[in-house]
Write a protein that holds these residues in place. Structure first.
Motif, short mmCIF file in Angstrom:
data_model
loop_
_atom_site.label_atom_id
_atom_site.label_comp_id
_atom_site.label_asym_id
_atom_site.label_seq_id
_atom_site.Cartn_x
_atom_site.Cartn_y
_atom_site.Cartn_z
N THR A 187 0.69 -1.24 -0.04
CA THR A 187 0.06 -0.09 -0.05
C THR A 187 0.91 1.38 -0.01
OG1 THR A 187 -0.11 0.05 2.43
CG2 THR A 187 -1.67 -1.35 1.32
N SER A 188 0.08 2.47 -0.17
CA SER A 188 0.82 3.85 -0.01
C SER A 188 1.75 3.85 1.24
CB SER A 188 -0.12 4.80 -0.19
OG SER A 188 -1.11 4.64 0.65
N GLU A 189 1.25 3.24 2.39
CA GLU A 189 1.76 3.39 3.60
C GLU A 189 2.97 2.48 3.51
OE1 GLU A 189 0.42 2.99 8.45
OE2 GLU A 189 -0.30 1.81 7.03
N MET A 190 2.92 1.58 3.33
CA MET A 190 4.04 0.68 3.31
C MET A 190 5.38 1.04 2.41
SD MET A 190 3.67 -1.86 5.19
CE MET A 190 5.00 -3.23 4.62
N VAL A 191 4.79 1.67 1.28
CA VAL A 191 5.88 2.20 0.33
C VAL A 191 6.52 3.47 0.96
CG1 VAL A 191 6.12 3.72 -1.85
CG2 VAL A 191 5.00 1.35 -1.90
N ILE A 192 5.74 4.32 1.61
CA ILE A 192 6.11 5.64 2.36
C ILE A 192 7.27 5.26 3.48
CG2 ILE A 192 5.63 7.53 3.71
CD1 ILE A 192 2.92 7.86 2.16
N LYS A 193 6.86 4.24 4.40
CA LYS A 193 7.88 3.89 5.29
C LYS A 193 9.01 3.21 4.87
CE LYS A 193 4.02 3.48 8.83
NZ LYS A 193 3.42 2.68 9.87
N THR A 194 8.96 2.49 3.56
CA THR A 194 10.13 1.87 3.23
C THR A 194 11.02 2.85 2.70
OG1 THR A 194 8.89 -0.20 2.78
CG2 THR A 194 11.20 0.21 1.78
N VAL A 195 10.48 3.88 1.94
CA VAL A 195 11.38 4.76 1.45
C VAL A 195 12.06 5.67 2.65
CG1 VAL A 195 11.27 7.07 0.16
CG2 VAL A 195 10.08 4.97 -0.44
N GLN A 196 11.30 6.18 3.67
CA GLN A 196 11.71 6.98 4.66
C GLN A 196 12.70 6.21 5.43
OE1 GLN A 196 8.31 10.13 6.04
NE2 GLN A 196 8.27 7.96 7.41
N MET A 197 12.73 4.73 5.46
CA MET A 197 13.86 4.14 6.06
C MET A 197 15.14 3.97 5.10
SD MET A 197 12.15 0.83 8.22
CE MET A 197 10.91 0.38 6.69
N GLY A 198 14.88 4.35 3.92
CA GLY A 198 16.06 4.52 3.01
C GLY A 198 16.29 2.96 2.49
N ILE A 199 15.57 2.22 2.37
CA ILE A 199 15.58 0.62 1.99
C ILE A 199 15.28 0.75 0.43
CG2 ILE A 199 14.96 -1.76 2.09
CD1 ILE A 199 14.53 -1.19 4.83
N PRO A 200 16.07 0.20 -0.34
CA PRO A 200 15.89 0.47 -1.83
C PRO A 200 14.87 -0.50 -2.31
CG PRO A 200 17.97 -0.24 -1.56
CD PRO A 200 17.42 -0.01 -0.19
N ILE A 201 14.77 -1.93 -1.74
CA ILE A 201 14.01 -3.08 -2.20
C ILE A 201 12.96 -3.31 -1.29
CG2 ILE A 201 14.24 -5.37 -3.30
CD1 ILE A 201 16.37 -3.62 -4.44
N LEU A 202 11.72 -3.35 -1.80
CA LEU A 202 10.89 -3.76 -1.18
C LEU A 202 9.99 -4.96 -1.81
CD1 LEU A 202 8.44 -3.62 1.34
CD2 LEU A 202 7.39 -1.72 -0.19
N ILE A 203 9.78 -6.23 -0.93
CA ILE A 203 9.25 -7.35 -1.56
C ILE A 203 7.92 -7.76 -0.77
CG2 ILE A 203 9.64 -9.81 -2.26
CD1 ILE A 203 12.73 -8.98 -1.93
N SER A 204 6.86 -8.07 -1.28
CA SER A 204 5.84 -8.85 -0.51
C SER A 204 5.33 -9.87 -1.19
CB SER A 204 4.72 -7.72 -0.48
OG SER A 204 3.50 -8.22 -0.09
N ARG A 205 4.69 -10.71 -0.48
CA ARG A 205 4.01 -12.02 -0.95
C ARG A 205 2.41 -11.51 -1.25
NH1 ARG A 205 5.79 -16.78 -0.06
NH2 ARG A 205 3.89 -17.87 -0.01
N SER A 206 2.08 -10.58 -1.18
CA SER A 206 0.58 -10.16 -1.61
C SER A 206 0.68 -9.12 -2.84
CB SER A 206 0.15 -9.37 -0.31
OG SER A 206 -0.17 -10.23 0.70
N GLY A 207 -0.37 -8.49 -2.98
CA GLY A 207 -0.44 -7.44 -4.24
C GLY A 207 -0.31 -6.03 -3.90
N PHE A 208 -0.57 -5.26 -4.85
CA PHE A 208 -0.18 -3.70 -4.72
C PHE A 208 -1.54 -3.11 -4.76
CE2 PHE A 208 2.11 -6.30 -7.62
CZ PHE A 208 3.66 -6.11 -7.57
N THR A 209 -1.35 -1.73 -4.39
CA THR A 209 -2.54 -0.73 -4.59
C THR A 209 -1.80 0.16 -5.55
OG1 THR A 209 -1.74 0.60 -2.87
CG2 THR A 209 -3.18 -0.97 -2.31
N ALA A 210 -2.90 0.84 -6.51
CA ALA A 210 -2.19 1.86 -7.54
C ALA A 210 -1.41 2.75 -7.05
CB ALA A 210 -3.53 2.31 -8.27
N TRP A 211 -2.06 3.23 -5.58
CA TRP A 211 -1.15 4.65 -5.41
C TRP A 211 0.31 4.14 -4.84
CZ3 TRP A 211 -2.35 7.99 -0.28
CH2 TRP A 211 -1.50 9.11 -0.50
N GLY A 212 -0.02 3.03 -4.25
CA GLY A 212 1.62 2.44 -3.71
C GLY A 212 2.56 2.14 -4.82
N VAL A 213 2.13 1.72 -6.07
CA VAL A 213 2.92 1.80 -7.31
C VAL A 213 3.40 3.14 -7.76
CG1 VAL A 213 3.15 1.04 -9.54
CG2 VAL A 213 1.98 -0.63 -7.94
#
Length: 272
Positions: free
Chosen positions: A193-219
């Motif tokens: 989701t958008s929240e997962m993406v925002i938090k990953t970016v704020q941590m400075g981590i360049p790779i995010l992997i999930s076993r689940s799907g995406f939301t359009a805003w997250g992408v």
């Protein structure tokens, strides 16, 4: 916990226990979270970091946990007062009460993620190791897991009833341990989701992997930030919707075995 099965037989099943935890920053009450209760120090610090209430240069002088009162207090050298910030919080699509504050996007737009590579051989190793690790998810379900990784090695694994709590524990762990994140990978069972993406970016981590799907805003946000985003990552398969230039395909997926069905984390209906 005692229950009945489809035939009316009495059975005992494992059930995840959740409890409230009220977070204070210095003298101000910030939020009450529903959590499984482990690692309150990482959860509290990670939450404050991800809500931009703690800065990267803040000095934490104490973290006080009172299990009887179900509260945690984070104390800093810097005087803080976030009354106005608390008034403008907005809900996100995260489970339970995940929130993102209005000015988070201002910081998000200034972050530039480091260059990195992600080898598919690492993915297959991580998938196998993470899925085989003992967890509350495999025992009871109804829970999300987040793993901080480096190359093909899982470093630390946290779980909670909401994916926002699990990722906050990762953020708190990184901050309190003083870890560099440019070479790290973030693996989660929850939706991207958008929240997962925002938090990953704020941590400075360049790779995010999930076993689940995406939301359009997250992408959209991942593409804006240059985050490599892999979803539907189960067995030998995954989908890349952002940052494909970091992927090094050094293994033929046809030569990789499919995973054991009992290890299919994140695939149960309603647990994405």
């Amino acid at each position: 916990m005692t229950a009945e099965d489809q035939d009316g037989n009495a059975i005992e099943i494992p059930v995840v226990v959740e409890r409230p935890l009220t977070l204070f920053l210095n003298g101000q009450e910030i939020v009450t979270m529903m959590t499984i209760g482990d690692y309150p120090n990482y959860l509290a610090v990670g939450y404050l970091l991800n809500q931009n209430m703690l800065r990267a240069d803040d000095v934490i002088t104490a973290i006080e946990v009172d299990e009887d009162l179900e509260l945690v207090v984070v104390r800093t050298e810097r005087e803080t007062n976030y009354e106005e910030k608390l008034k403008k919080k907005i809900k996100t699509s995260g489970c339970a009460q995940g929130t993102v504050f209005g000015d988070m996007m201002e910081k998000f737009e200034t972050i530039r993620l480091p260059e990195a590579e992600f080898r598919t051989s690492w993915f297959y190793d991580l998938n196998r190791k993470i899925n085989a690790a003992p967890s509350l998810y495999l025992k009871a379900g109804a829970i999300h897991g987040c793993v901080l990784c480096e190359e093909n090695r899982p470093l630390v694994y946290f779980e909670d009833v909401g994916r926002h709590n699990a990722v906050d524990k990762i953020a708190g762990y990184i901050f309190l341990k003083g870890l560099e994140t440019a070479d790290k990978i973030f693996f989660t069972t929850g939706r991207l989701t958008s929240e997962m993406v925002i938090k990953t970016v704020q941590m400075g981590i360049p790779i995010l992997i999930s076993r689940s799907g995406f939301t359009a805003w997250g992408v959209d946000l991942a593409r804006e930030a240059g985050l490599t985003l892999l979803g539907r990552a189960k067995g030998k398969r995954f989908v890349v919707l952002s940052g494909a230039e970091r992927i090094v395909r050094d293994v033929d997926s046809a030569a990789v075995e499919d995973e054991d069905p009992k290890h299919q984390r994140g695939s149960r209906r309603g647990e994405g």
